[in-house]
Design a protein around this motif. Structure first.
Motif: not given
Length: 308
Positions: A17, A20-22, A39, A49, A51, A64, A66, A68, A116
């Motif tokens: 996670l 993939t994200y931050t 993804q 995506q 999940s 992030l 971006y 979502p 995203r």
């Protein structure tokens, strides 16, 4: 290329996670730790995506970068924005957080799919970096429209080689971004100003048409065309409506349709397919493409390929 990650290890889930994200802080509850992330990139600015979290956790992190947007398929979740929770249930369409703000999420057996979106895509679509003022759709109809658009883009990706065709991927990405702007409350201006109306003259139209004709093979959008014409996107749209009773994107679609027509006429039907040629020029919906083609040329694309 689609990537799939699946694990029942809490540490591996947390690391994936973050990759993939931050970076964020995460507290996992209970003994179930199953997670699956799928993804698929859609051009340069969007990724679709899916999940699945068969687990419960609380996580919070920094911006992030971006936007979502997703719809809930199963389970429950709560996103906290500026201390206000947004409780989510199956069927909800939601905007999770602003690209430049901290976020927090509480998850309990949650499954969702969405997109995203890089904010730079909004510059290309609307000529602005919007600030969203709400995290739920402006209406039930807007939510259904986003749901329909996402499903369409997902199915096209699933059934075609869209990621390998830049114009096709770009068309889908711009469609998702434009629909997002219409779905959630934001500060994007919609009506032309006095200056926009003043600039909507034939010279602007000529510059826009020349740019489109010279760049029809490239991944271009409304902002690119407006910049080449030295006007705003609102002025560009008014210019095409005023002088051609059309839109810049409709003109671009017709220009690409002409290229499809010429390519079909010169292709070998033993080695070429209508679908591959259409995808190469950014046409994502076969039935709509065929209808446009028939209305323009009085025949079907398959007959053009076969007979010319």
């Amino acid at each position: 290329m689609t990537t799939v990650f699946e694990t029942s290890d809490a540490g591996a889930a947390e690391q994936r996670l973050m990759d993939t994200y931050t970076r964020f802080r995460m507290s996992i509850l209970g003994h179930e730790h199953y997670m699956r992330l799928v993804q698929t990139p859609l051009g340069e600015y969007v990724a679709l995506q899916h999940s699945t979290f068969a687990m419960s956790f609380d996580a919070r992190g920094g911006p992030l970068g971006y936007l979502p947007v997703a719809r809930v398929l199963a389970g429950t979740s709560a996103f906290h924005n500026r201390g206000q929770p947004t409780d989510l249930r199956p069927g909800d369409v939601f905007l999770a957080c602003q690209p430049d703000r901290d976020w927090r999420i509480e998850v309990d057996g949650f499954q969702a799919e969405g997109a995203r979106i890089d904010p730079l895509l909004f510059l290309r679509v609307a000529g602005t970096l919007p600030r969203f003022s709400g995290y739920r759709p402006v209406s039930a109809e807007a939510a259904r429209r986003w749901d329909t658009t996402f499903t369409y883009a997902r199915d096209v990706l699933r059934d075609t080689a869209a990621p390998a065709e830049p114009l096709l991927a770009d068309s889908l990405a711009q469609l998702i971004a434009a629909t997002t702007l219409c779905t959630f409350p934001n500060d994007t201006p919609h009506s032309p100003t006095i200056e926009d109306r003043r600039d909507a003259h034939p010279a602007s139209l000529r510059r826009a048409i020349a740019f489109i004709d010279q760049n029809v093979h490239r991944d271009i959008g409304p902002a690119d065309i407006a910049s080449a014409a030295h006007v705003t996107i609102r002025s560009l749209q008014l210019t095409f409506r005023r002088h051609l009773d059309s839109s810049p994107m409709a003109y671009l679609r017709r220009a690409r349709l002409d290229h499809v027509h010429r390519e079909l006429r010169s292709s070998n039907p033993a080695t070429a397919t209508v679908g591959a040629v259409a995808a190469r020029w950014g046409f994502v919906n076969h039935s709509r493409f065929t209808a446009h083609y028939h209305a323009t040329y009085g025949t079907t694309p398959s007959r053009t390929l076969r007979d010319d």
